[in-house]
Design a protein around this motif. Structure first.
Motif, PDB file in Angstrom:
ATOM      1  N   ASP A  12     -79.609  55.321 -77.226  1.00  0.00           N
ATOM      2  CA  ASP A  12     -79.984  56.791 -76.957  1.00  0.00           C
ATOM      3  C   ASP A  12     -80.946  57.017 -78.183  1.00  0.00           C
ATOM      4  OD1 ASP A  12     -78.140  56.820 -74.966  1.00  0.00           O
ATOM      5  OD2 ASP A  12     -76.574  57.768 -75.982  1.00  0.00           O
TER       6      ASP A  12
ATOM      7  N   TYR B  24     -84.476  55.712 -77.597  1.00  0.00           N
ATOM      8  CA  TYR B  24     -85.003  56.486 -76.616  1.00  0.00           C
ATOM      9  C   TYR B  24     -85.489  57.795 -77.044  1.00  0.00           C
ATOM     10  CZ  TYR B  24     -85.417  58.948 -72.129  1.00  0.00           C
ATOM     11  OH  TYR B  24     -85.933  59.563 -70.847  1.00  0.00           O
TER      12      TYR B  24
ATOM     13  N   GLU C 242     -86.795  57.234 -65.198  1.00  0.00           N
ATOM     14  CA  GLU C 242     -85.590  58.192 -65.395  1.00  0.00           C
ATOM     15  C   GLU C 242     -85.109  57.500 -66.748  1.00  0.00           C
ATOM     16  OE1 GLU C 242     -84.695  60.350 -63.739  1.00  0.00           O
ATOM     17  OE2 GLU C 242     -86.226  60.482 -62.451  1.00  0.00           O
TER      18      GLU C 242
ATOM     19  N   ASP D  61     -82.007  56.326 -67.438  1.00  0.00           N
ATOM     20  CA  ASP D  61     -81.226  55.249 -67.324  1.00  0.00           C
ATOM     21  C   ASP D  61     -82.159  53.957 -66.920  1.00  0.00           C
ATOM     22  OD1 ASP D  61     -79.017  56.593 -67.411  1.00  0.00           O
ATOM     23  OD2 ASP D  61     -78.541  56.592 -65.042  1.00  0.00           O
TER      24      ASP D  61
ATOM     25  N   LYS E 268     -83.745  53.133 -70.529  1.00  0.00           N
ATOM     26  CA  LYS E 268     -82.686  52.643 -71.488  1.00  0.00           C
ATOM     27  C   LYS E 268     -82.424  51.278 -71.019  1.00  0.00           C
ATOM     28  CE  LYS E 268     -80.569  57.401 -72.762  1.00  0.00           C
ATOM     29  NZ  LYS E 268     -79.350  57.990 -72.751  1.00  0.00           N
ATOM     30  N   ALA E 269     -82.325  50.932 -69.680  1.00  0.00           N
ATOM     31  CA  ALA E 269     -82.041  49.524 -69.415  1.00  0.00           C
ATOM     32  C   ALA E 269     -83.156  48.570 -70.073  1.00  0.00           C
ATOM     33  CB  ALA E 269     -82.062  49.581 -67.907  1.00  0.00           C
TER      34      ALA E 269
END
Length: 250
Positions: A84, A87, A104, A106, A109-110
């Motif tokens: 987090d 990012y 997006e 998610d 972050k992946a």
């Protein structure tokens, strides 16, 4: 005096610009064998190939350690918070998909998590490379020792493409500091410390040094022809007609 300098510094001029498109004169360039040979002989130093060398190496890829890295990553309770924070630090607009659109959260972050996993794998690859290198240093100081040890441990040995002192080998994703270490090697001192690259860690040994040389015209004829066309198309002979037109306009 101040007024004069102020006017000079702030005055504006209107100019008429005529662009000379040199490609319009390419067809007029003399490309006879005599002209090409003479052009090459006068500029042979420009085509000199600098001193190069090759190394024999064993690569320890990061991908070999992803499973262990995943175990370490999963056991780390601070990973979610670190993802987090990273990012936010990089900015949401930094993460773009294949179409250039902002990803997006998610998905971004992946992607970050995969980068984290590769970084976890880096010290594992370095540890394996160091263990191999330490065994290598106990053997005879020859490139053949690297090949022999690799065979004993089930690893493959490769020989790099020739490279100069400024650019790393095309087949090795290593930093430019690798070149300095490689060019310090010799047949008498064939080993260097492992070097970490983008995709793994490399243990390497001196293979051979290639002296600087000037290639024959046949090997660089394409480059010579291109240079001859560019040079001659810009010559005064091919722009004299345009100059006469400029005088008429004036």
């Amino acid at each position: 005096e101040v007024m004069a300098r102020f006017k000079e510094a702030n005055s504006r001029s209107d100019l008429h610009l005529v662009t000379v498109v040199t490609t319009n004169y390419l067809a007029q360039v003399d490309l006879s064998p005599e002209k090409v040979a003479g052009f090459y002989s006068n500029r042979m130093a420009e085509y000199r190939i600098p001193e190069r060398m090759q190394v024999r190496y064993v690569k320890f890829p990061l991908t070999n350690h992803l499973a262990e890295a995943e175990t370490q990553l999963a056991a780390n309770t601070n990973v979610a918070r670190a993802l987090d924070q990273e990012y936010l630090n990089r900015g949401t607009n930094t993460f773009l998909d294949a179409e250039g659109k902002v990803m997006e959260p998610d998905a971004a972050k992946a992607l970050l998590r995969e980068q984290f996993r590769m970084e976890f794998a880096r010290p594992l690859a370095r540890r394996a490379a160091n263990e191999f290198a330490n065994r290598l240093y106990q053997m005879d100081a020859t490139a053949e020792s690297l090949t022999r040890l690799a065979a004993e441990t089930g690893l493959s040995v490769q020989t790099s493409a020739p490279f100069d002192s400024f650019r790393p080998p095309l087949d090795m994703q290593v930093p430019t500091t690798f070149n300095r270490a490689a060019f310090a090697l010799s047949a008498e001192e064939p080993f260097a410390t492992p070097v970490a690259g983008e995709d793994g860690v490399y243990v390497f040994a001196f293979e051979r040094r290639i002296p600087s040389q000037i290639p024959p015209l046949e090997e660089v004829q394409g480059r010579v022809l291109d240079a001859l066309r560019r040079t001659e198309s810009r010559s005064e002979e091919h722009t004299s007609e345009l100059q006469s037109r400029q005088y008429l306009v004036c």
